[in-house]
Design a protein around this motif. Structure first.
Motif, PDB file in Angstrom:
ATOM      1  N   GLY A   1      -2.191  -3.549   0.655  1.00  0.00           N
ATOM      2  CA  GLY A   1      -2.296  -3.871   2.075  1.00  0.00           C
ATOM      3  C   GLY A   1      -1.477  -5.076   2.537  1.00  0.00           C
ATOM      4  O   GLY A   1      -1.031  -5.185   3.678  1.00  0.00           O
ATOM      5  N   THR A   2      -1.316  -6.350   1.810  1.00  0.00           N
ATOM      6  CA  THR A   2      -0.416  -7.276   2.157  1.00  0.00           C
ATOM      7  C   THR A   2       1.063  -6.939   2.085  1.00  0.00           C
ATOM      8  O   THR A   2       1.809  -7.950   2.819  1.00  0.00           O
ATOM      9  CB  THR A   2      -0.563  -8.374   0.957  1.00  0.00           C
ATOM     10  N   ALA A   3       1.366  -6.031   1.618  1.00  0.00           N
ATOM     11  CA  ALA A   3       3.104  -5.238   1.844  1.00  0.00           C
ATOM     12  C   ALA A   3       3.408  -4.749   2.951  1.00  0.00           C
ATOM     13  O   ALA A   3       4.472  -4.512   3.345  1.00  0.00           O
ATOM     14  CB  ALA A   3       3.284  -4.753   0.379  1.00  0.00           C
ATOM     15  N   GLY A   4       2.244  -4.194   3.590  1.00  0.00           N
ATOM     16  CA  GLY A   4       2.450  -3.215   4.778  1.00  0.00           C
ATOM     17  C   GLY A   4       1.765  -3.801   6.075  1.00  0.00           C
ATOM     18  O   GLY A   4       1.364  -4.898   6.312  1.00  0.00           O
ATOM     19  N   GLY A   5       2.193  -3.087   7.242  1.00  0.00           N
ATOM     20  CA  GLY A   5       1.396  -3.436   8.605  1.00  0.00           C
ATOM     21  C   GLY A   5       0.549  -2.444   8.848  1.00  0.00           C
ATOM     22  O   GLY A   5      -0.168  -1.989   7.883  1.00  0.00           O
ATOM     23  N   PRO A   6      -0.006  -2.452  10.228  1.00  0.00           N
ATOM     24  CA  PRO A   6      -1.220  -1.643  10.561  1.00  0.00           C
ATOM     25  C   PRO A   6      -1.003  -0.097  10.127  1.00  0.00           C
ATOM     26  O   PRO A   6      -2.126   0.407   9.699  1.00  0.00           O
ATOM     27  CB  PRO A   6      -1.111  -1.823  11.943  1.00  0.00           C
ATOM     28  N   ALA A   7      -0.029   0.430  10.375  1.00  0.00           N
ATOM     29  CA  ALA A   7       0.428   1.760  10.014  1.00  0.00           C
ATOM     30  C   ALA A   7       0.050   2.231   8.566  1.00  0.00           C
ATOM     31  O   ALA A   7      -0.711   3.081   8.160  1.00  0.00           O
ATOM     32  CB  ALA A   7       1.635   2.176  10.326  1.00  0.00           C
ATOM     33  N   ALA A   8       0.491   0.814   7.604  1.00  0.00           N
ATOM     34  CA  ALA A   8      -0.083   1.295   6.089  1.00  0.00           C
ATOM     35  C   ALA A   8      -1.401   0.950   5.787  1.00  0.00           C
ATOM     36  O   ALA A   8      -1.824   1.649   5.096  1.00  0.00           O
ATOM     37  CB  ALA A   8       1.231   0.346   5.364  1.00  0.00           C
ATOM     38  N   TRP A   9      -2.023   0.275   6.534  1.00  0.00           N
ATOM     39  CA  TRP A   9      -3.420  -0.216   6.218  1.00  0.00           C
ATOM     40  C   TRP A   9      -4.176   1.158   6.586  1.00  0.00           C
ATOM     41  O   TRP A   9      -4.928   1.353   5.938  1.00  0.00           O
ATOM     42  CB  TRP A   9      -3.763  -1.437   7.273  1.00  0.00           C
TER      43      TRP A   9
ATOM     44  N   SER B   1      -1.397  11.965   0.819  1.00  0.00           N
ATOM     45  CA  SER B   1      -1.636  10.456   1.178  1.00  0.00           C
ATOM     46  C   SER B   1      -0.770   9.435   0.369  1.00  0.00           C
ATOM     47  O   SER B   1      -0.191   8.682   1.088  1.00  0.00           O
ATOM     48  CB  SER B   1      -3.060  10.018   1.435  1.00  0.00           C
ATOM     49  N   PRO B   2      -1.025   9.698  -0.889  1.00  0.00           N
ATOM     50  CA  PRO B   2       0.293   8.678  -1.447  1.00  0.00           C
ATOM     51  C   PRO B   2       1.545   8.577  -0.963  1.00  0.00           C
ATOM     52  O   PRO B   2       2.314   7.677  -0.946  1.00  0.00           O
ATOM     53  CB  PRO B   2       0.123   9.213  -3.125  1.00  0.00           C
ATOM     54  N   ALA B   3       2.063  10.033  -0.945  1.00  0.00           N
ATOM     55  CA  ALA B   3       3.645   9.785  -0.335  1.00  0.00           C
ATOM     56  C   ALA B   3       3.510   9.113   0.987  1.00  0.00           C
ATOM     57  O   ALA B   3       4.546   8.616   1.489  1.00  0.00           O
ATOM     58  CB  ALA B   3       3.806  11.495  -0.200  1.00  0.00           C
ATOM     59  N   ILE B   4       2.590   9.546   1.944  1.00  0.00           N
ATOM     60  CA  ILE B   4       2.736   8.763   3.304  1.00  0.00           C
ATOM     61  C   ILE B   4       2.478   7.189   3.049  1.00  0.00           C
ATOM     62  O   ILE B   4       3.152   6.665   3.764  1.00  0.00           O
ATOM     63  CB  ILE B   4       1.313   9.197   4.155  1.00  0.00           C
ATOM     64  N   VAL B   5       1.478   6.770   2.389  1.00  0.00           N
ATOM     65  CA  VAL B   5       1.608   5.032   1.828  1.00  0.00           C
ATOM     66  C   VAL B   5       2.786   4.802   1.394  1.00  0.00           C
ATOM     67  O   VAL B   5       3.170   3.745   1.997  1.00  0.00           O
ATOM     68  CB  VAL B   5       0.476   5.114   0.853  1.00  0.00           C
ATOM     69  N   GLY B   6       3.543   5.531   0.475  1.00  0.00           N
ATOM     70  CA  GLY B   6       4.902   5.068  -0.005  1.00  0.00           C
ATOM     71  C   GLY B   6       6.036   4.966   0.979  1.00  0.00           C
ATOM     72  O   GLY B   6       6.720   4.055   1.005  1.00  0.00           O
ATOM     73  N   LEU B   7       5.932   5.968   2.062  1.00  0.00           N
ATOM     74  CA  LEU B   7       6.898   5.962   3.067  1.00  0.00           C
ATOM     75  C   LEU B   7       6.548   4.613   3.964  1.00  0.00           C
ATOM     76  O   LEU B   7       7.694   4.003   4.263  1.00  0.00           O
ATOM     77  CB  LEU B   7       6.761   7.073   3.794  1.00  0.00           C
ATOM     78  N   LEU B   8       5.216   4.701   4.503  1.00  0.00           N
ATOM     79  CA  LEU B   8       4.878   3.457   5.203  1.00  0.00           C
ATOM     80  C   LEU B   8       5.006   2.086   4.586  1.00  0.00           C
ATOM     81  O   LEU B   8       5.686   1.136   5.192  1.00  0.00           O
ATOM     82  CB  LEU B   8       3.821   3.703   5.767  1.00  0.00           C
ATOM     83  N   LEU B   9       4.723   1.927   3.504  1.00  0.00           N
ATOM     84  CA  LEU B   9       4.953   0.652   2.752  1.00  0.00           C
ATOM     85  C   LEU B   9       6.551   0.354   2.395  1.00  0.00           C
ATOM     86  O   LEU B   9       6.974  -0.810   2.517  1.00  0.00           O
ATOM     87  CB  LEU B   9       4.103   0.673   1.542  1.00  0.00           C
ATOM     88  N   ALA B  10       7.316   1.462   2.449  1.00  0.00           N
ATOM     89  CA  ALA B  10       8.692   1.169   2.285  1.00  0.00           C
ATOM     90  C   ALA B  10       9.422   0.842   3.667  1.00  0.00           C
ATOM     91  O   ALA B  10      10.783   0.629   3.733  1.00  0.00           O
ATOM     92  CB  ALA B  10       9.285   2.375   1.438  1.00  0.00           C
ATOM     93  N   GLY B  11       8.684   1.117   4.815  1.00  0.00           N
ATOM     94  CA  GLY B  11       9.293   0.869   5.933  1.00  0.00           C
ATOM     95  C   GLY B  11      10.113   2.146   6.543  1.00  0.00           C
ATOM     96  O   GLY B  11      10.920   2.108   7.313  1.00  0.00           O
ATOM     97  N   GLY B  12       9.747   3.155   5.847  1.00  0.00           N
ATOM     98  CA  GLY B  12      10.476   4.610   6.404  1.00  0.00           C
ATOM     99  C   GLY B  12       9.992   4.843   7.831  1.00  0.00           C
ATOM    100  O   GLY B  12       8.766   4.825   8.332  1.00  0.00           O
ATOM    101  N   HIS B  13      10.691   5.846   8.225  1.00  0.00           N
ATOM    102  CA  HIS B  13      10.251   6.329   9.528  1.00  0.00           C
ATOM    103  C   HIS B  13      10.118   7.759   9.297  1.00  0.00           C
ATOM    104  O   HIS B  13      10.848   8.697   8.974  1.00  0.00           O
ATOM    105  CB  HIS B  13      11.627   6.236  10.525  1.00  0.00           C
TER     106      HIS B  13
END
Length: 396
Positions: A212-220, A257-269
């Motif tokens: 969670g510390t690596a991402g923003g609200p969307a990743a949270w 969901s792991p793929a979605i989390v990965g995309l969001l933590l990586a800053g992907g659109h």
């Protein structure tokens, strides 16, 4: 967090755990030759480090991945950064000590440990770690601490929680299910239920906070929904697994969901192409769950558990699974190149499921043969998917 800090932290934890477990093993069994044990650990570490040097240099040289230079110490063996050797070192420090501690423990303790590991379905660990790792790596194109922590989380703690919680609250029905007790799930004794829930909480929460510390609200939000789905699927009162159709949706979300989390933590659109790809993956997951539920119609009905298969019957569920797999393949045809090639991945699943087009509730247990083939097909699909990802990696 730099890659070096992560590597040193991992080695420190492994060293501490290895020392504690080795001391425990030596105290329990005075016959262990300490010098021979420590020599074996040293030889193991050297062999693993040598293999890491060979294969890391080959993979980095082939351009399969690289590391963010600003997070590295700057020392390397060939092309492999020195931090990369922390993993084999940590494994050599911890795993032989764990083996020695368990080897001389009571037979009951060894069986309990085996059951706890089995409850996490080790054969399926890769099914959740791979989507996270692939999604994150394709966006960032480099390995950093978020990639390492995320892959580790979705490899073991996530699966321990997902399947362990399920095995705890499904104990009554599992007693009547002949499939339990092997690679298709553990039959957890009641004395292991409380430890299972505690281990699930203690191994998941730190990883969730760290990621969670690596991402923003969307990743949270994605992490929260992913964790909620893991609990809600099996926990009392919520029990999404007993709500027909929601059971398949939730089960599929466990893998998407792991793929979605990965995309969001990586800053992907998440654009239209990604929505198509994730939707295809989602349909594939729903099909897998629905078809898997067919084989359990008998035990589930005896235990009073509702599922998509008990609700609409074996034949309708099997046909629905076939349609979902076909729809997943069709969606991939509309994704950018080389995505359409992935449509062929669903063909083996369709061929595996189609012979049960006329299956009945009475003989639904026969589909277990196809389910066992399904587990093997997942590895073949993973191989094909990896080839496509490498193609995409080299194309961009």
């Amino acid at each position: 967090m730099t890659y070096a800090v992560l590597a040193v932290s991992g080695v420190a934890l492994a060293l501490l755990g290895g020392a504690v477990l080795t001391g425990l093993a030596f105290r329990r069994d005075r016959s262990i030759v300490r010098g021979r044990h420590l020599l074996a650990v040293a030889v193991t570490a050297l062999v693993l480090i040598a293999l890491t040097a060979i294969f890391d240099n080959l993979m980095i040289g082939a351009g399969l991945f690289h590391y963010a230079s600003e997070h590295l110490l700057g020392f390397s063996i060939g092309l492999a950064p020195i931090e990369d050797f922390s993993y084999p070192l940590a494994g050599a420090l911890l795993l032989p000590a764990l083996w020695a501690a368990l080897q001389r423990g009571s037979a009951q303790r060894r069986r309990d440990c085996a059951q706890l590991v089995l409850s996490s379905r080790p054969i399926s660990w890769v099914n959740t770690a791979f989507p996270f790792g692939a999604a994150y790596l394709l966006v960032t194109r480099e390995i950093d601490w978020v990639f390492v922590v995320g892959v580790l989380y979705f490899l073991i703690p996530y699966n321990f929680a997902m399947y362990g919680i399920n095995d705890v609250f499904d104990y009554a029905s599992d007693l009547a299910n002949p499939r339990k007790g092997g690679i298709e799930g553990a039959l957890l004794a009641p004395r292991l239920h409380r430890p299972t829930l505690w281990i699930a909480a203690l191994t998941n929460v730190p990883f969730l906070i760290l990621l969670g510390t690596a991402g923003g609200p969307a990743a949270w939000l994605a992490l929260a929904l992913s964790a909620f789905a893991v609990v809600a699927y099996s926990a009392p009162r919520l029990r999404f697994k007993e709500r027909p159709f929601l059971d398949s949706v939730t089960s599929s979300f466990h893998f998407v969901s792991p793929a979605i989390v990965g995309l969001l933590l990586a800053g992907g659109h998440i654009n239209g192409a990604l929505v198509l790809l994730l939707s295809a993956f989602f349909l594939w997951g729903m099909a897998a769950h629905a078809f898997g539920a067919v084989q359990d119609i008998g035990p589930d009905r005896e235990a009073g558990i509702h599922s998509i298969a008990t609700a609409i019957g074996a034949r309708a569920t099997t046909r629905l699974a076939l349609l979902l797999w076909i729809a997943a393949g069709a969606l991939m045809l509309f994704t950018p190149w080389p995505g359409p090639l992935a449509a062929i991945i669903v063909v083996p699943y369709v061929v595996n499921c189609a012979p049960f087009w006329f299956v009945t509730d009475a003989n639904s247990a026969r589909t277990n043969r196809a389910w066992r083939r399904f587990i093997a097909l997942n590895f073949f699909a993973g191989f094909l998917t990896t080839l496509l990802l490498i193609l995409e990696w080299n194309r961009v």
